[in-house]
Design a protein around this motif. Structure first.
Motif, PDB file in Angstrom:
ATOM      1  N   LYS A  83      16.589 -13.566  -3.068  1.00  0.00           N
ATOM      2  CA  LYS A  83      16.230 -12.798  -1.672  1.00  0.00           C
ATOM      3  C   LYS A  83      15.068 -11.767  -2.063  1.00  0.00           C
ATOM      4  O   LYS A  83      15.154 -10.980  -3.106  1.00  0.00           O
ATOM      5  CB  LYS A  83      17.529 -12.078  -1.260  1.00  0.00           C
ATOM      6  CG  LYS A  83      16.895 -11.470  -0.029  1.00  0.00           C
ATOM      7  CD  LYS A  83      18.491 -11.072   0.596  1.00  0.00           C
ATOM      8  CE  LYS A  83      18.161 -10.151   1.849  1.00  0.00           C
ATOM      9  NZ  LYS A  83      19.346  -9.426   2.424  1.00  0.00           N
ATOM     10  N   VAL A  84      14.128 -11.770  -1.225  1.00  0.00           N
ATOM     11  CA  VAL A  84      13.064 -10.837  -1.745  1.00  0.00           C
ATOM     12  C   VAL A  84      13.225  -9.458  -0.805  1.00  0.00           C
ATOM     13  O   VAL A  84      13.325  -8.429  -1.403  1.00  0.00           O
ATOM     14  CB  VAL A  84      11.569 -11.210  -0.932  1.00  0.00           C
ATOM     15  CG1 VAL A  84      10.445 -10.217  -1.080  1.00  0.00           C
ATOM     16  CG2 VAL A  84      11.145 -12.740  -1.673  1.00  0.00           C
ATOM     17  N   GLY A  85      13.928  -9.508   0.344  1.00  0.00           N
ATOM     18  CA  GLY A  85      14.303  -8.465   0.998  1.00  0.00           C
ATOM     19  C   GLY A  85      14.419  -8.659   2.662  1.00  0.00           C
ATOM     20  O   GLY A  85      14.437  -9.812   2.981  1.00  0.00           O
ATOM     21  N   THR A  86      14.824  -7.766   3.191  1.00  0.00           N
ATOM     22  CA  THR A  86      14.962  -7.899   4.879  1.00  0.00           C
ATOM     23  C   THR A  86      13.557  -7.035   5.434  1.00  0.00           C
ATOM     24  O   THR A  86      13.549  -5.844   5.150  1.00  0.00           O
ATOM     25  CB  THR A  86      16.269  -7.198   5.188  1.00  0.00           C
ATOM     26  OG1 THR A  86      17.203  -7.992   4.567  1.00  0.00           O
ATOM     27  CG2 THR A  86      16.370  -7.604   6.686  1.00  0.00           C
ATOM     28  N   PHE A  87      12.980  -7.851   6.289  1.00  0.00           N
ATOM     29  CA  PHE A  87      11.989  -6.980   6.904  1.00  0.00           C
ATOM     30  C   PHE A  87      11.935  -7.297   8.484  1.00  0.00           C
ATOM     31  O   PHE A  87      12.422  -8.405   9.107  1.00  0.00           O
ATOM     32  CB  PHE A  87      10.720  -7.743   6.642  1.00  0.00           C
ATOM     33  CG  PHE A  87      10.540  -7.691   5.055  1.00  0.00           C
ATOM     34  CD1 PHE A  87      10.103  -6.891   4.357  1.00  0.00           C
ATOM     35  CD2 PHE A  87      11.077  -8.831   4.078  1.00  0.00           C
ATOM     36  CE1 PHE A  87       9.729  -6.710   2.905  1.00  0.00           C
ATOM     37  CE2 PHE A  87      10.949  -8.893   2.712  1.00  0.00           C
ATOM     38  CZ  PHE A  87      10.229  -7.777   2.095  1.00  0.00           C
ATOM     39  N   ASP A  88      11.158  -6.333   9.086  1.00  0.00           N
ATOM     40  CA  ASP A  88      11.088  -6.451  10.554  1.00  0.00           C
ATOM     41  C   ASP A  88       9.747  -7.535  10.827  1.00  0.00           C
ATOM     42  O   ASP A  88       8.747  -6.825  10.260  1.00  0.00           O
ATOM     43  CB  ASP A  88      10.866  -5.218  11.172  1.00  0.00           C
ATOM     44  CG  ASP A  88      12.227  -4.245  11.269  1.00  0.00           C
ATOM     45  OD1 ASP A  88      13.262  -4.850  11.607  1.00  0.00           O
ATOM     46  OD2 ASP A  88      12.017  -3.075  10.986  1.00  0.00           O
ATOM     47  N   LEU A  89       9.944  -8.544  11.394  1.00  0.00           N
ATOM     48  CA  LEU A  89       8.670  -9.396  11.376  1.00  0.00           C
ATOM     49  C   LEU A  89       8.400  -9.639  12.796  1.00  0.00           C
ATOM     50  O   LEU A  89       9.641  -9.820  13.741  1.00  0.00           O
ATOM     51  CB  LEU A  89       9.109 -10.660  10.780  1.00  0.00           C
ATOM     52  CG  LEU A  89       9.259 -10.619   9.146  1.00  0.00           C
ATOM     53  CD1 LEU A  89       9.647 -11.845   8.365  1.00  0.00           C
ATOM     54  CD2 LEU A  89       8.098  -9.968   8.423  1.00  0.00           C
ATOM     55  N   ALA A  90       7.376 -10.295  13.242  1.00  0.00           N
ATOM     56  CA  ALA A  90       7.080 -10.721  14.723  1.00  0.00           C
ATOM     57  C   ALA A  90       5.949 -11.878  14.439  1.00  0.00           C
ATOM     58  O   ALA A  90       5.598 -12.017  13.503  1.00  0.00           O
ATOM     59  CB  ALA A  90       6.504  -9.568  15.264  1.00  0.00           C
ATOM     60  N   PRO A  91       5.846 -12.557  15.670  1.00  0.00           N
ATOM     61  CA  PRO A  91       5.114 -13.765  15.450  1.00  0.00           C
ATOM     62  C   PRO A  91       3.566 -13.291  14.945  1.00  0.00           C
ATOM     63  O   PRO A  91       3.295 -12.138  15.065  1.00  0.00           O
ATOM     64  CB  PRO A  91       5.032 -14.054  16.681  1.00  0.00           C
ATOM     65  CG  PRO A  91       6.190 -13.859  17.387  1.00  0.00           C
ATOM     66  CD  PRO A  91       6.491 -12.512  17.121  1.00  0.00           C
ATOM     67  N   GLY A  92       3.084 -14.124  14.015  1.00  0.00           N
ATOM     68  CA  GLY A  92       1.682 -13.890  13.518  1.00  0.00           C
ATOM     69  C   GLY A  92       2.001 -13.133  12.037  1.00  0.00           C
ATOM     70  O   GLY A  92       1.035 -12.802  11.460  1.00  0.00           O
ATOM     71  N   ALA A  93       3.407 -12.839  11.658  1.00  0.00           N
ATOM     72  CA  ALA A  93       3.442 -12.201  10.186  1.00  0.00           C
ATOM     73  C   ALA A  93       2.991 -13.209   9.292  1.00  0.00           C
ATOM     74  O   ALA A  93       3.112 -14.225   9.442  1.00  0.00           O
ATOM     75  CB  ALA A  93       5.157 -12.200  10.121  1.00  0.00           C
ATOM     76  N   THR A  94       2.643 -12.769   8.101  1.00  0.00           N
ATOM     77  CA  THR A  94       1.982 -13.374   6.940  1.00  0.00           C
ATOM     78  C   THR A  94       2.560 -12.754   5.681  1.00  0.00           C
ATOM     79  O   THR A  94       3.289 -11.632   5.529  1.00  0.00           O
ATOM     80  CB  THR A  94       0.503 -13.175   6.820  1.00  0.00           C
ATOM     81  OG1 THR A  94       0.319 -12.000   6.460  1.00  0.00           O
ATOM     82  CG2 THR A  94      -0.270 -13.760   7.956  1.00  0.00           C
ATOM     83  N   LEU A  95       2.669 -13.706   4.817  1.00  0.00           N
ATOM     84  CA  LEU A  95       2.840 -13.357   3.119  1.00  0.00           C
ATOM     85  C   LEU A  95       1.913 -13.695   2.692  1.00  0.00           C
ATOM     86  O   LEU A  95       1.175 -14.917   2.495  1.00  0.00           O
ATOM     87  CB  LEU A  95       4.269 -14.127   2.728  1.00  0.00           C
ATOM     88  CG  LEU A  95       4.509 -13.991   1.349  1.00  0.00           C
ATOM     89  CD1 LEU A  95       5.457 -12.775   1.150  1.00  0.00           C
ATOM     90  CD2 LEU A  95       5.675 -15.153   0.924  1.00  0.00           C
TER      91      LEU A  95
END
Length: 108
Positions: A75-87
């Motif tokens: 597990k890297v972490g917990t994030f607030d993400l939305a469509p269009g998110a990138t890694l």
């Protein structure tokens, strides 16, 4: 090129752009991000990979210890993400060799 096996101390790494991957986020919310490093018996301990998680104009950098739990999901972490998110995998900010088997996103 730029998707693994490059030593960040090499001149090649300094010139490399991050490898950017779209995250499969269909609606805004909290998501757990997981990362898998392949099991490589010859890999040097102490290698780490810098990851940038970007969503909604905000970027968070995290560093993954590649010597921990090789061959298993971490597990890297917990994030607030939305469509269009990138890694993004950032070789120039990593240490040692950069490897990745995969990434997974899971709604919290």
């Amino acid at each position: 090129a730029g998707r693994g096996g490059v030593d960040p101390k090499s001149p090649q790494a300094a010139k490399m752009e991050p490898a950017v991957y779209p995250l499969p986020v269909k609606s805004a919310g909290r998501y757990n991000l997981h990362f898998k490093v392949p099991y490589l018996w010859w890999a040097k301990p102490g290698s780490s990979t810098a990851l940038d998680v970007t969503s909604g104009g905000k970027t968070v950098r995290v560093t993954i210890d590649q010597g921990y739990a090789m061959g298993l999901w971490q597990k890297v972490g917990t994030f607030d993400l939305a469509p269009g998110a990138t890694l993004s995998v950032v070789p120039s900010a990593s240490r040692g060799y950069v490897f990745a088997d995969g990434f997974a996103v899971e709604p919290q």
